[in-house]
Scaffold this motif. Structure first.
Motif, mmCIF file in Angstrom:
data_model
loop_
_atom_site.group_PDB
_atom_site.id
_atom_site.type_symbol
_atom_site.label_atom_id
_atom_site.label_comp_id
_atom_site.label_asym_id
_atom_site.label_seq_id
_atom_site.Cartn_x
_atom_site.Cartn_y
_atom_site.Cartn_z
ATOM 1 N N UNK A 142 19.738 40.650 67.492
ATOM 2 C CA UNK A 142 20.137 40.157 68.807
ATOM 3 C C UNK A 142 20.012 41.278 69.827
ATOM 4 N N UNK A 143 19.504 40.964 70.992
ATOM 5 C CA UNK A 143 19.407 41.955 72.058
ATOM 6 C C UNK A 143 20.802 42.250 72.599
ATOM 7 N N UNK A 144 21.098 43.538 72.766
ATOM 8 C CA UNK A 144 22.394 43.918 73.317
ATOM 9 C C UNK A 144 22.584 43.264 74.682
ATOM 10 N N UNK A 145 23.760 42.657 74.939
ATOM 11 C CA UNK A 145 23.973 42.015 76.236
ATOM 12 C C UNK A 145 23.640 42.900 77.428
ATOM 13 N N UNK A 146 23.970 44.185 77.332
ATOM 14 C CA UNK A 146 23.684 45.094 78.446
ATOM 15 C C UNK A 146 22.191 45.280 78.656
ATOM 16 N N UNK A 147 21.388 45.019 77.614
ATOM 17 C CA UNK A 147 19.945 45.242 77.702
ATOM 18 C C UNK A 147 19.174 44.006 78.136
ATOM 19 N N UNK A 148 19.865 42.881 78.280
ATOM 20 C CA UNK A 148 19.179 41.682 78.758
ATOM 21 C C UNK A 148 18.787 41.843 80.218
ATOM 22 N N UNK A 149 19.589 42.574 80.963
ATOM 23 C CA UNK A 149 19.294 42.892 82.364
ATOM 24 C C UNK A 149 19.713 44.341 82.605
ATOM 25 N N UNK A 150 18.960 45.316 82.062
ATOM 26 C CA UNK A 150 19.419 46.710 82.090
ATOM 27 C C UNK A 150 19.354 47.388 83.444
ATOM 28 N N UNK A 151 18.683 46.763 84.404
ATOM 29 C CA UNK A 151 18.554 47.402 85.708
ATOM 30 C C UNK A 151 17.420 48.401 85.703
ATOM 31 N N UNK A 152 17.092 48.967 86.868
ATOM 32 C CA UNK A 152 15.966 49.905 86.968
ATOM 33 C C UNK A 152 16.250 51.191 86.206
#
Length: 466
Positions: free
Chosen positions: A47-57
């Motif tokens: 599973x992709x870490x929740x923080x890495x689904x939208x990690x930002x620039x």
């Protein structure tokens, strides 16, 4: 800094892997879920870490955030054996992520892995983050960890290729964030070289290395040995056979395992490395089987050993234990196996995993960005922990990392180390590394005494790991 803990906890060798053999065997035979990844590297989907689904620039220049972000909140737990380094970055974290706290939990190196395995198998009790040796990652990376690929892949150019090969699963995903690696080097006594007419710049190949060793040993009447050769790990360990073997295999582009986890140890490059190491004894240029840490320190302090083949972490062992010898040392790359051949090699390294039980992935990622993905975080970590922190390549050009090292007589220790890391060939690990390690360790005494051939040792060890 206390010398004994430093050397014991930073040691990253085949021996360290062997320490978990009993644990692995017991867990695999427990009838439960077993050790994640043990015996196979078939990658299940993580599973992709929740923080890495939208990690930002991503700030690919290693800069700090432009302004504080109080919206990120949480307390992050990190398990590890060398927490002095990340601890040094907490003041930066507090400045830019004021609502993120970090709880550092100290365990011994092998305890960290065993406790992590226990928690992953139990389905509870794991931390938000944990240190794992790169060569042990295949034991745990197929189950119970988050996929952090979207977070870390933008930084691919910011780390040497060797590091990516160590932490990439067979399906291309990443379950770890890069921290440090331990490049191979040769440390030598400047005064001994001068006394016996040896110019370090002329030692380009291992043949050159052996010729110089014969010269020093002969001229000194055997009072000075050229290098160290231990066949066991007595707890002190600079320059001992097991570390050197891995460095020499890697330097040639050889491997212990392929990318799928299949054993490749019984190959010509392993045979060549084993025979080179044995030749040091056969030609009587090595100080063999150092009996104790104090005996080693005495030999190094008194200039009874001209060189030792080691890793960059030995600099901090030496500078702590032998402060009175500062300036008497030099550093050079590993000699190549062939004229014009490669000098880069790495033995060991550590990365940070994010167990899927963690509930604070956004806070954990914020902490990792400050600690591992900024030049300032790397510098603060280096000042405290004295690791080769300019493995993060944006930090490699920072002048604070490029200063001449007075302990090495003005040689640029970190530059030599990072050059070795940059040019080291890929070197995958495998889940059956402990079995391979145990077999090599068991056979080395007979091999070094001439009772066992290099070919037989390699064949036996490979069979044990299969």
């Amino acid at each position: 800094m206390a010398v004994q803990p430093r050397r014991r906890t930073r040691r990253v060798t085949l021996v360290a892997a062997a320490a978990v053999v009993t644990l692995l065997a017991g867990a695999c035979g427990s009838g439960g879920r077993g050790v994640p990844g043990a015996g196979t590297q078939q990658a299940g989907k993580l599973a992709v870490a929740p923080a890495c689904k939208h990690p930002g620039p991503a700030d690919l220049d290693g800069g700090l955030p432009s302004e504080p972000d109080p919206s990120v909140k949480g307390t992050v737990t990190l398990w590890g054996w060398y927490n002095v380094a990340p601890k040094a970055t907490l003041h930066l974290l507090a400045k830019y992520y004021p609502n993120v706290k970090v709880e550092l939990v100290d365990y011994a190196l092998t305890d960290t892995l065993s406790k992590l395995q226990t928690a992953l198998n139990a389905g509870s009790g794991a931390p938000d983050l944990a240190m794992v040796e790169d060569k042990s990652l295949p034991v745990v990376w197929n189950e119970g960890l988050y996929d952090v690929s979207p977070c870390i892949k933008p930084y691919k150019k910011d780390f040497p290729a060797f590091k990516w090969a160590r932490i990439t699963r067979s399906d291309g995903t990443l379950s770890a964030v890069p921290w440090e690696i331990n490049p191979g080097i040769v440390t030598y006594r400047r005064d001994v070289f001068a006394k016996y007419g040896i110019d370090a710049k002329t030692i380009k190949t291992w043949d050159d290395f052996v010729r110089a060793g014969r010269k020093v040993t002969k001229k000194s009447g055997g009072a000075v040995k050229w290098t160290e050769s231990n066949i066991t790990e007595p707890g002190n360990g600079t320059g001992q056979v097991l570390n050197n073997l891995e460095l020499m295999i890697n330097e040639q582009g050889g491997t212990l395992f392929d990318r799928k986890g299949n054993v490749t140890f019984d190959n010509p490059k392993t045979i060549k490395a084993l025979k080179l190491l044995k030749s040091f004894r056969d030609q009587k240029i090595s100080l063999n089987d150092v009996a104790s840490k104090q005996a080693e320190l005495n030999a190094l302090r008194d200039g009874k050993v001209a060189t030792f083949i080691t890793e960059s972490s030995s600099r901090f062992f030496l500078s702590s234990a032998l402060k009175d010898t500062s300036g008497k040392w030099g550093i050079m790359p590993l000699p190549a196996f062939t004229p014009g051949g490669g000098h880069g090699a790495v033995n060991g390294g550590t990365s940070i995993v994010m167990p899927a039980q963690g509930k604070n992935t956004e806070a954990a990622w914020a902490f990792l960005k400050i600690w591992l993905l900024t030049v300032e975080g790397r510098y603060q970590s280096f000042k405290a922990g004295q690791l080769v922190e300019n493995l993060f390549l944006p930090a490699a050009s920072d002048p604070r990392f490029q200063r001449p090292d007075p302990f090495y007589g003005g040689d640029k220790f970190l530059q030599v180390s990072i050059d070795a890391a940059k040019t080291a060939p890929p070197y995958p690990s495998g889940a059956t590394l402990p079995e391979l390690s145990t077999s090599v360790i068991d056979q080395l005494p007979k091999f070094m005494s001439g009772e066992l051939s290099a070919e037989t040792l390699a064949k036996n060890a490979a069979a044990a790991a299969r």
